[in-house]
Design an enzyme around this catalytic site. Structure first.
Site, PDB file in Angstrom:
ATOM      1  N   ASP A  70       0.830  -1.203   0.000  1.00  0.00           N
ATOM      2  CA  ASP A  70       0.000   0.000   0.000  1.00  0.00           C
ATOM      3  C   ASP A  70       0.871   1.263   0.000  1.00  0.00           C
ATOM      4  OD1 ASP A  70      -2.700   1.188   0.288  1.00  0.00           O
ATOM      5  OD2 ASP A  70      -1.936   1.870   2.234  1.00  0.00           O
ATOM      6  N   GLU A  76       1.642  -0.484  -5.011  1.00  0.00           N
ATOM      7  CA  GLU A  76       0.566   0.431  -5.397  1.00  0.00           C
ATOM      8  C   GLU A  76       1.204   1.742  -5.858  1.00  0.00           C
ATOM      9  OE1 GLU A  76      -3.377   2.781  -3.695  1.00  0.00           O
ATOM     10  OE2 GLU A  76      -1.691   2.329  -2.375  1.00  0.00           O
ATOM     11  N   HIS A 109     -11.017  -1.121  -4.737  1.00  0.00           N
ATOM     12  CA  HIS A 109     -11.621  -0.511  -3.545  1.00  0.00           C
ATOM     13  C   HIS A 109     -11.359   0.984  -3.464  1.00  0.00           C
ATOM     14  CE1 HIS A 109      -7.465  -1.290  -2.465  1.00  0.00           C
ATOM     15  NE2 HIS A 109      -7.579  -0.476  -1.447  1.00  0.00           N
ATOM     16  N   ASP A 110     -10.472   1.505  -4.312  1.00  0.00           N
ATOM     17  CA  ASP A 110     -10.126   2.928  -4.305  1.00  0.00           C
ATOM     18  C   ASP A 110     -10.782   3.718  -5.437  1.00  0.00           C
ATOM     19  OD1 ASP A 110      -8.446   3.001  -2.047  1.00  0.00           O
ATOM     20  OD2 ASP A 110      -6.774   2.192  -3.197  1.00  0.00           O
TER      21      ASP A 110
END
Length: 590
Positions: A324, A353, A419-420
């Site tokens: 992340d 990411e 999810h973003d």
């Protein structure tokens, strides 16, 4: 000849080590300027004062402004010197070496050859072979399936989510649905964070050594890993090391003791006393009080989180980590991270990411891959906004590829949503169902037919929709009467085809034909070893049936068979002179 646009250097994407005996050499030039490139090469140590081996370089990529030529050399002696001979479309001919351009060939050892000193074992940066065969399914655990009815929840399963909604999805629920994933064709599972946290998303972690109790126990996590592997499904989990939660022991100590805290250098305090209300410390994004940013240049902080990574890699027999906010963390930390987890599992796959072109991170020392948001945005522009034509689309993806080591495009993680982001189909909500399904199938097809590892965000396969966070994190639809079964069947169809077609998983992208006016794009996925256009993809994005009469394409298709189409109809035909393709259609010949 446009000399200022001709470039070769020693960067990873231009002088690329493939294995101990293979080197790929790349040259960049202005688009449509150079008609021929010959590489002249030979050993650095030789009785001959000049290199004399010659090989033609092939046009590999064409972006909006550049042509990229490349060739792979299989070498017994990897100590190499070389230069280039170039011809343009106007008859100009030059030699190009480290010192520049010459009308006659430079002579002698010291004439300015480009050099490759040698290929050492440590120069070969391999990613796991299995990753090229992966089809990833991303799960947000709280929203997938609830097996334990006693789990805490503050929202009923089918209600729309709010920021603080908790539905009680758990690891046992994922175990129960492994057969569903296997039936779909999934072979790799990626879970967003599963460690103890007060939030539903778990990106603010309080205890890195404990599975969140609402998800289950460490025994449940181990059982999930074991059960998944028994079904041929690998496991990747999320690492949140850019920031901790505000209830993490080190930050709590800093809050309490201030400048006297032994964990002061674990964070970035601005002044004292530390205040969560004032947020006088660095955080993820801007002033997110429950996500204080960690100082991973600090050796003590590094060591703590490296041990966390080692612990879970071993305990859960992990196949991969997704990192992340990876680009905001110390590069030194990620280099150590890679070495430490690879000592436990040398075949572990590391995904960063990064939301932009990430070639500087994919040098083989940190990540294997990144989330390919570049491609996601291009597909969005082509399919949803319709402000990019097929020519621009093909040029743009080749522009992206040319910045990477040649082995990297096939392991970038291709996603449509996550999810973003808002769900891809949410952006199509103003169309009727027929057009939505049509556009979704085109987008899904591009995700699987272009180089990269396809990622399916949970529920996309059954039509789960939603706007930006938190709406993109709705609960999974398990009632078949509410699912889009036609979409599910298409996902299953294309995943099956992808799993059976090696070229789609490992072949290079090669643009073969372009007709922007009629919205036709034809490309192949080239077999790296034979250099043949093994699998040919023909896309008609127009609202009309089209005839393709290009002689090279017709000749190429003569020895191939139609192996896949979006729409199973009889409105396509091929003979020795013409290919007829129906409107809004994709055909694959192999």
């Amino acid at each position: 000849m446009i000399y200022s646009s001709i470039r070769h250097d020693y960067k990873n994407e231009m002088q690329s080590v493939i294995d101990l005996n293979t080197l790929e050499i790349t040259l960049e030039a202005a688009r449509d300027d150079i008609s021929r490139v010959v590489l002249i090469y030979g050993p650095r140590y030789s009785d001959n004062k000049d290199a004399n081996n010659k090989i033609e370089m092939n046009l590999k990529y064409r972006s909006k402004y550049h042509d990229i030529f490349s060739v792979r050399l299989n070498l017994d002696d990897t100590r190499l010197r070389y230069l280039f001979y170039l011809e343009d479309n106007g008859g100009d001919r030059v030699w190009y070496n480290e010192k520049g351009f010459f009308k006659t060939r430079p002579q002698g050892y010291d004439s300015g050859y480009f050099q490759k000193a040698i290929i050492n074992k440590s120069d070969v940066k391999k990613s796991p072979e299995w990753a090229q065969d992966a089809v990833i399914y991303q799960i947000f655990p709280d929203r997938f399936f609830r097996a334990d009815s006693n789990n805490y929840k503050n929202r009923e399963w089918n209600q729309l989510p709010k920021k603080d909604s908790i539905y009680g999805g758990d690891l046992k629920g994922i175990i129960k649905k492994l057969d569903y994933l296997k039936e779909l064709g999934i072979n790799t599972l990626y879970l967003t964070p599963i460690f103890k946290s007060p939030s539903n998303h778990k990106y603010n972690i309080d205890d890195y050594y404990q599975i969140d109790p609402n998800f289950g126990s460490i025994e449940d996590a181990k059982e999930l890993s074991k059960a998944a592997k028994e079904k041929g499904i690998k496991l990747i989990i999320d690492a949140v090391f850019n920031h901790s939660g505000s209830n993490f022991f080190a930050f709590e100590d800093l809050l309490t003791k201030g400048e006297k805290s032994k964990y002061m250098n674990w964070y970035f305090p601005e002044n004292f006393p530390i205040s969560k209300e004032e947020v006088n410390y660095s955080t993820f994004a801007n002033d997110i009080q429950d996500m204080p940013r960690l100082n991973l240049d600090n050796p003590e902080t590094q060591e703590y989180f490296l041990k966390v990574a080692e612990y879970w890699t071993a305990e859960l027999d992990l196949d991969g980590w997704r990192l992340d906010v990876a680009d905001e963390v110390s590069r030194e930390f990620w280099e150590k991270f890679r070495k430490r987890v690879r000592k436990i599992n040398n075949d572990i796959f590391i995904i960063g990411e990064v939301w932009y072109r990430a070639s500087n991170w994919l040098d083989g020392n940190t990540f294997d891959s990144v989330m390919n948001y570049d491609l996601q945005r291009d597909i969005f522009s082509l399919i949803i906004e319709e402000n990019m034509d097929v020519d621009q689309f093909s040029s743009q993806i080749q522009e992206n590829f040319r910045h990477y080591h040649p082995e990297k495009p096939n392991i970038l993680v291709n996603l449509l949503d996550s999810h973003d982001t808002a769900r891809f189909n949410w952006e199509l909500r103003n169309y009727n169902k027929k057009i939505i399904d049509q556009k979704m199938k085109f987008a899904i097809s591009l995700q699987f037919l272009l180089p990269g590892i396809p990622l399916v965000y949970y529920g996309s396969e059954v039509g789960l929709t939603g706007a930006d966070d938190p709406d993109c994190r709705r609960t999974m639809i398990w009632d078949k009467n509410r699912q889009n079964r036609d979409l599910y069947n298409y996902y299953k169809k294309i995943i099956s085809y992808y799993n059976q077609n090696r070229d789609l998983r490992k072949g290079d992208y090669k643009e073969l034909f372009m007709d922007p006016l009629n919205k036709i794009l034809i490309f192949s996925r080239k077999n790296k070893k034979s250099n043949e256009n093994s699998t040919v993809v023909i896309i008609n994005m127009s609202d009309k049936k089209q005839n393709i009469n290009d002689k090279n394409i017709i000749e190429l298709l003569k020895n191939k068979n139609l192996s896949f189409s979006i729409n199973n109809n009889n409105n396509n035909s091929f003979n020795n002179n013409c290919l007829k393709i129906d409107k809004k259609q994709i055909l694959i010949y192999s």
